[in-house]
Scaffold this active site. Structure first.
Site, PDB file in Angstrom:
ATOM      1  N   GLY A 157      -0.224  -1.131   6.577  1.00 19.44           N
ATOM      2  CA  GLY A 157       0.122  -2.016   7.688  1.00 19.44           C
ATOM      3  C   GLY A 157      -1.036  -2.939   8.009  1.00 19.44           C
ATOM      4  O   GLY A 157      -1.987  -3.066   7.236  1.00 19.44           O
ATOM      5  N   GLU A 193       8.427 -14.567 -11.187  1.00 19.39           N
ATOM      6  CA  GLU A 193       7.657 -13.438 -10.647  1.00 19.39           C
ATOM      7  C   GLU A 193       7.041 -12.545 -11.724  1.00 19.39           C
ATOM      8  O   GLU A 193       5.983 -11.982 -11.512  1.00 19.39           O
ATOM      9  CB  GLU A 193       8.454 -12.621  -9.632  1.00 19.39           C
ATOM     10  CG  GLU A 193       9.570 -11.793 -10.177  1.00 19.39           C
ATOM     11  CD  GLU A 193      10.308 -11.009  -9.099  1.00 19.39           C
ATOM     12  OE1 GLU A 193       9.680 -10.543  -8.153  1.00 19.39           O
ATOM     13  OE2 GLU A 193      11.530 -10.849  -9.235  1.00 19.39           O
ATOM     14  N   LYS A 241      13.335 -14.412 -11.118  1.00 21.64           N
ATOM     15  CA  LYS A 241      12.954 -13.359 -12.077  1.00 21.64           C
ATOM     16  C   LYS A 241      11.887 -13.890 -13.029  1.00 21.64           C
ATOM     17  O   LYS A 241      10.902 -13.230 -13.313  1.00 21.64           O
ATOM     18  CB  LYS A 241      14.143 -12.881 -12.914  1.00 21.64           C
ATOM     19  CG  LYS A 241      15.173 -12.034 -12.250  1.00 21.64           C
ATOM     20  CD  LYS A 241      14.750 -10.622 -11.926  1.00 21.64           C
ATOM     21  CE  LYS A 241      14.058 -10.526 -10.620  1.00 21.64           C
ATOM     22  NZ  LYS A 241      14.806 -10.432  -9.425  1.00 21.64           N
ATOM     23  N   GLU A 262      18.369 -16.726  -8.673  1.00 20.21           N
ATOM     24  CA  GLU A 262      17.879 -15.394  -9.016  1.00 20.21           C
ATOM     25  C   GLU A 262      17.213 -15.398 -10.396  1.00 20.21           C
ATOM     26  O   GLU A 262      16.158 -14.787 -10.587  1.00 20.21           O
ATOM     27  CB  GLU A 262      19.048 -14.396  -8.932  1.00 20.21           C
ATOM     28  CG  GLU A 262      18.746 -12.971  -9.340  1.00 20.21           C
ATOM     29  CD  GLU A 262      17.631 -12.305  -8.543  1.00 20.21           C
ATOM     30  OE1 GLU A 262      17.171 -12.853  -7.547  1.00 20.21           O
ATOM     31  OE2 GLU A 262      17.193 -11.223  -8.976  1.00 20.21           O
ATOM     32  N   CYS A 276       0.821  -1.206   0.000  1.00 16.33           N
ATOM     33  CA  CYS A 276       0.000   0.000   0.000  1.00 16.33           C
ATOM     34  C   CYS A 276       0.863   1.267   0.000  1.00 16.33           C
ATOM     35  O   CYS A 276       1.982   1.260   0.492  1.00 16.33           O
ATOM     36  CB  CYS A 276      -0.864   0.037   1.244  1.00 16.33           C
ATOM     37  SG  CYS A 276      -1.821  -1.436   1.499  1.00 16.33           S
ATOM     38  N   TRP A 292      -3.126  -2.620  -1.329  1.00 16.63           N
ATOM     39  CA  TRP A 292      -2.748  -3.992  -1.684  1.00 16.63           C
ATOM     40  C   TRP A 292      -3.485  -4.862  -0.684  1.00 16.63           C
ATOM     41  O   TRP A 292      -3.169  -4.860   0.504  1.00 16.63           O
ATOM     42  CB  TRP A 292      -1.239  -4.154  -1.572  1.00 16.63           C
ATOM     43  CG  TRP A 292      -0.692  -5.455  -2.076  1.00 16.63           C
ATOM     44  CD1 TRP A 292      -0.317  -5.751  -3.355  1.00 16.63           C
ATOM     45  CD2 TRP A 292      -0.406  -6.623  -1.299  1.00 16.63           C
ATOM     46  NE1 TRP A 292       0.161  -7.034  -3.432  1.00 16.63           N
ATOM     47  CE2 TRP A 292       0.123  -7.589  -2.187  1.00 16.63           C
ATOM     48  CE3 TRP A 292      -0.539  -6.963   0.046  1.00 16.63           C
ATOM     49  CZ2 TRP A 292       0.514  -8.868  -1.778  1.00 16.63           C
ATOM     50  CZ3 TRP A 292      -0.158  -8.228   0.473  1.00 16.63           C
ATOM     51  CH2 TRP A 292       0.359  -9.157  -0.444  1.00 16.63           C
TER      52      TRP A 292
HETATM   53  O1  M6R Z   1      13.504  -4.471  -0.501  1.00 14.04           O
HETATM   54  P1  M6R Z   1      14.078  -5.801  -0.209  1.00 14.04           P
HETATM   55  O2  M6R Z   1      15.387  -6.021  -0.878  1.00 14.04           O
HETATM   56  O3  M6R Z   1      14.178  -6.091   1.265  1.00 14.04           O
HETATM   57  O4  M6R Z   1      13.053  -6.831  -0.822  1.00 14.04           O
HETATM   58  C1  M6R Z   1      13.197  -8.205  -0.653  1.00 14.04           C
HETATM   59  C2  M6R Z   1      12.297  -8.954  -1.595  1.00 14.04           C
HETATM   60  O5  M6R Z   1      10.953  -8.674  -1.333  1.00 14.04           O
HETATM   61  C3  M6R Z   1      12.598  -8.620  -3.060  1.00 14.04           C
HETATM   62  O6  M6R Z   1      13.928  -8.836  -3.381  1.00 14.04           O
HETATM   63  C4  M6R Z   1      11.707  -9.475  -4.000  1.00 14.04           C
HETATM   64  O7  M6R Z   1      12.067 -10.813  -3.910  1.00 14.04           O
HETATM   65  C5  M6R Z   1      11.814  -8.941  -5.426  1.00 14.04           C
HETATM   66  N1  M6R Z   1      10.504  -8.780  -5.987  1.00 14.04           N
HETATM   67  C6  M6R Z   1      12.565  -9.835  -6.335  1.00 14.04           C
HETATM   68  O8  M6R Z   1      12.618  -9.366  -7.625  1.00 14.04           O
END
Ligand code: M6R
Length: 626
Positions: free
Chosen positions: A101, A506, A503, A499, A2, A74
């Protein structure tokens, strides 16, 4: 997740709120809304769907006024519907609220409020806060003996008391922006675990859940801390701490500029950010390479050399892509600095209680600095007395501020939900860290110098890697229709395989799994057939021939093979169906080049499948709930 935006000043507030909500879209959302405070009361426009649709609604039903709040939701409690969208009214419309939150005790509060006669219209936890605010406001009015507000409206202190009484009853996390119908010209914000930043302008005040809506409007910002309440109006900013009273705002300078948050000719943020990597890696290195001492310069760790030499173990904690960067960091710290290192999922570490001696140093790795699990894991480690540092991109974020020190990525805002440039910057910073620790211990001067030279060369190597783009596009064209993928690599390229798979899944919603290439024969090889491509990350290195054997095993089972290999590698070309070439670099630097074709591959496959690459379904840019 959000997003919140708010304004008190002289502009047409709907315009500012809509622009702010557009800038917050990258966080991920499913509905949006605004509330405007004017002489006639509070007006709300909200709906499920995109901010553009909300814009059309406002165009057909405008709401004039110069004080207001806005929100992108969200969904957590209740589906994404018009009714569940924020803002929510409290009581009989005397209050309007937007909230980031989760209010954990919303169920019992809801029952209590229902018994008092409050009628709930939505299924959200937020509406509880709205009704509570109205309830406590009316209590205050009764206690003070006010029969109703006069011409002047309500005293701000009275509203503040209602906010304090409400917050005292909430359990969970919140970033709140509140309008009181009888308190003209004012908006109130409160924070506990969900970020809020205030912008100070000339005769105007701004509010947002991250700095992007403020860019171009002001450079003076104040980050609210937990348990702080801010009263914003055209001419003043007042901040109170719930337990300790008045707070003197610490004004910081916002360094973001408009071009950081614009597409600059790219069709998507993800592609723009992939192409920024030569620059962002250079930014991560800038000022941090000391050739004379053959080491890295780590200014912000806030620990003396003596304290750092005492450290005998490092714990890296993170989520998602940042966790993958942490895995590369583990290999680097162990190989270069001989420092025992573990990488912990923050969501596990926060509730696990692993033995950690007082010589353990903790790093939280995070792009946003707001990931709820990473923040909680970091707090848990701090509570137990461990020095806890951050490797973070967003300046002024919760994790950056709560850490004992750390290293910024300086990658600029990452807007695409799929993390790309943050990954390569994190890996760069972790390489610097490994060099720094190694040179404090046993690494020789010439080795340190060699590493520095290779690091200096990386922005150019990454630029060269981007030349693979056309080839990646061709491969995507031929492979986008497959529904299952394996990503395989070894040593430094195992985290890259993880990774690459993340990618792809997602942003294109294709099932993909990353594995250490040799581990594949212990189970996943059962998945291999003509319909399951394997993406091998196989640049030359110490165990290159072993990975070649793993590749042969896949080919023997008719699995299509896409290989990421070093320029001119004909051996790989003989086995693989497709080869995407990257420049040859030292093994420990391979993640920095090999990640790039995988980012591009997922980007093109997602586009070919008609997916929204910058805002994939169900995902949020920063995951601020548990
Ligand atoms: O902001 P952060 O690096 O803490 O976020 C962690 C994960 O939520 C973030 O890397 C997520 O996995 C991404 N969408 C990956 O592309």
């Amino acid at each position: 997740m959000c997003g919140i935006v708010g304004y008190a000043g002289f502009r047409n507030v709907s315009d500012f709120l809509l622009e702010g909500l557009h800038r917050l879209e990258y966080r991920g959302y499913d509905s949006a809304g605004i509330a405007v405070l004017s002489e006639t009361g509070i007006d709300v426009r909200k709906r499920a769907g995109r901010v553009t649709e909300l814009g059309m609604l406002i165009e057909s039903q405008p709401i004039p006024g110069s004080v207001g709040i806005g929100h992108t939701r969200w969904a957590t409690h209740g589906e994404p519907t018009d009714v569940n969208s924020h803002p929510h009214f409290g009581g009989s419309g005397e209050v309007a609220v937007v909230h980031n939150g989760v209010i954990e005790n919303y169920d019992s509060l809801r029952k209590q409020l229902q018994q008092l006669g409050y009628v709930f219209r939505s299924q959200t936890d937020t509406e509880v806060a709205a009704h509570l605010l109205a309830h406590h406001l009316n209590e205050q009015i009764r206690l003070e003996g006010l029969g109703g507000s006069g011409e002047e409206g309500l005293d701000t202190d009275l509203c503040l008391k209602a906010v304090e009484a409400t917050l005292a009853r909430l359990k969970g996390t919140y970033g709140l922006a509140i309008l009181f119908r009888e308190c003209p010209g004012t908006l109130i914000a409160a924070r506990c675990g969900s970020p809020l930043v205030i912008g100070i302008g000339e005769n105007e005040s701004f509010l947002a859940s991250d700095a992007s809506p403020l860019v171009g409007y002001t450079k003076e910002v104040v980050y609210l801390s937990d348990n702080e309440i801010a009263v914003l109006s055209q001419s003043a900013l007042r901040i109170e701490h719930r337990h300790t009273g008045k707070v003197r705002p610490s004004i910081q300078t916002l360094s973001q500029v408009n071009s950081d948050i614009e597409l600059n000719g790219f069709p998507h943020y993800m592609l723009k950010e992939i192409y920024e990597q030569p620059q962002t890696v250079e930014n991560a290195l800038r000022g941090r390479l000391d050739s004379e001492e053959a080491t890295a310069v780590m200014g912000g760790l806030n620990l003396s050399a003596k304290e750092l030499r005492r450290i005998d173990r490092i714990v890296l904690t993170a989520c998602g892509t940042s966790w993958h960067a942490g895995l590369v960091g583990e290999y680097l710290l162990e190989e270069f600095a001989r420092m025992p290192t573990e990488v912990e999922y923050a969501s596990e570490l926060r509730y696990r209680n692993p033995p950690m001696s007082d010589r353990t140093l903790v790093f939280a790795i995070t792009q946003s600095g707001e990931t709820a699990d990473t923040l909680a894991a970091m707090r848990e480690c701090k509570r137990k007395g461990h020095p806890t540092l951050a490797i973070c991109n967003v300046v002024g974020s919760s994790i950056a501020r709560e850490a004992d020190g750390g290293i910024y990525l300086h990658a600029g805002p990452e807007i695409g939900v799929a993390s790309t440039k943050a990954f390569t910057s994190q890996v760069t910073v972790l390489t610097l860290l490994a060099l720094y620790f190694a040179r404090m211990r046993h690494m020789s001067f010439p080795t340190g110098q060699r590493i520095i030279k290779q690091l200096r060369n990386m922005p150019e190597m990454i630029q060269k890697t981007l030349e693979c783009h056309d080839k990646v596009r061709e491969v995507a064209d031929r492979y986008y229709h497959f529904n299952n993928y394996l990503y395989l690599g070894r040593l430094y390229n195992f985290p890259v395989a993880l990774e690459g798979a993340l990618k792809l899944k997602e942003i294109s919603y294709i099932h993909a799994e990353g594995y250490p290439a040799a581990e594949m024969k212990h189970g996943p090889i059962a998945l291999v057939d003509e319909q399951t491509p394997s993406v091998f990350i196989i640049p030359r290195g110490a165990i290159y021939s072993k990975v070649i054997s793993n590749m042969e095993e896949i080919r023997a089972r008719r699995g299509p093979v896409i290989a990421i290999a070093c320029e001119g590698d004909l051996d790989v070309a003989r086995i693989a169906d497709e080869v995407i070439y990257v420049p040859e670099v030292e093994e420990y630097l391979q993640p920095l080049v090999c990640a790039i074709p995988l980012q591009l591959l997922s980007y093109h496959i997602a586009l070919l499948r008609g997916c929204n690459v910058d805002r994939p379904r169900n995902l949020a840019k920063s995951v601020t709930v548990e």
